[in-house]
Enzyme design. Structure first.
Site, short mmCIF file in Angstrom:
data_model
loop_
_atom_site.label_atom_id
_atom_site.label_comp_id
_atom_site.label_asym_id
_atom_site.label_seq_id
_atom_site.Cartn_x
_atom_site.Cartn_y
_atom_site.Cartn_z
CB SER A 135 36.13 29.59 39.82
OG SER A 135 35.50 29.54 38.57
CE1 TYR A 149 38.74 34.91 33.76
CE2 TYR A 149 36.42 35.52 33.81
CZ TYR A 149 37.62 35.33 34.46
OH TYR A 149 37.71 35.55 35.81
CE LYS A 153 38.99 32.04 36.26
NZ LYS A 153 40.01 31.75 37.32
#
Length: 277
Positions: A135, A149, A153
């Site tokens: 991650s 993004y 994650k």
């Protein structure tokens, strides 16, 4: 140390390449997927049949299942599955195209989910194993200009936290790796950006437009980070999270403290909405 077998997605560069090099040098076996055929030909020549390199795009679900099944059938047992494949997508949410949004989630979130789902029956059948999810500190903290993004994650971290509780009875443990900035090619070769809108030129979201600036090197040493990831597999019970880099530690702790500062004072008002007779 007992020889182990690893399945790692995206070994052509970055952490995937670093992990693969260190593991092979230590005598382990690796099934490492690539999207660019021939990108690790030097390692294939050096290590022979201890490195198996299937082609895989993790957004192709049937291919994910086929490659994972073939890996277990060929090697018999895989001790560690590492979800490493992924990339960054930077730009304000409004600046991104629908295709960029879909591909970011298909790769970083759904790709890791599907690789994991494909591996689980095999890991259960062999009586356990370790899943390592790459991650970022951005899975717990956020910056403007990286909303999709972060979405990918934060999503995969929620999946992995829940998964760890589901698979514990089968001896399958999970570690989420939270690296800070590292001196890999991630910011240059694994980065997609939006077409800028002038409306965002002087806003915080424009900060990410300089992400590929090579004059500002990252703090993290990728070789040291890869070594720490490998060492974490020897720790039992598995660390739920592995924070790598002083910048990652700083960003994560600040974000968690800020979140608690907002939530703790709401204890009374939260309880006030409980059912009462």
């Amino acid at each position: 140390m007992t020889e182990r077998t690893w399945f790692i997605t995206g070994i052509n560069s970055g952490f995937g390449r670093q992990l693969t090099e260190q593991l092979l040098a230590a005598g382990d076996r690796v099934v490492g997927t690539v999207r660019r055929d021939g990108s690790v030909a030097d390692l294939e020549r050096r290590y022979g049949d201890r490195l198996v390199v299937p082609h895989l795009d993790v957004t192709d679900v049937p291919a994910v299942r086929r490659v994972v099944d073939d890996a277990f059938a060929r090697l018999g047992r895989i001790d560690v599955v590492v979800n490493n494949a992924g990339y960054g997508l930077f730009g304000a949410a409004e600046e991104l195209t629908d295709e960029q949004v879909q591909h970011q989630l298909a790769t970083n979130l759904l790709g890791s989910i599907q690789v994991t789902r494909a591996a689980l029956p095999h890991l259960r059948g062999q009586g356990g194993g370790r899943i390592v999810q790459l991650s970022t500190y951005g899975g717990l903290a956020t910056n403007p200009g990286a909303s999709l993004y972060h979405a990918s994650k934060w999503g995969i971290e929620g999946f992995m936290e829940s998964l760890a509780k589901e698979t514990a009875p089968f001896g399958i443990e999970v570690t989420i790796v939270e690296p800070g900035g590292a001196r890999t090619e991630f910011r240059f070769d694994s980065l997609a950006t939006a077409t800028p809108l002038a409306a965002y030129d002087d806003t915080p979201a424009a900060m990410t437009r300089a992400a590929g600036d090579r004059s500002r090197p990252s703090l993290g040493d990728p070789a040291k980070m890869a070594a720490a990831i490998i060492a974490s597999v020897d720790v039992s019970p598995a660390p739920r999270r592995l924070v790598l880099g002083s910048d990652s530690y700083r960003f994560i702790t600040a974000a968690l403290q800020e979140r608690l500062a907002e939530i703790v004072p709401q204890a009374g008002s939260a309880a006030a909405t409980d059912w009462s007779d």
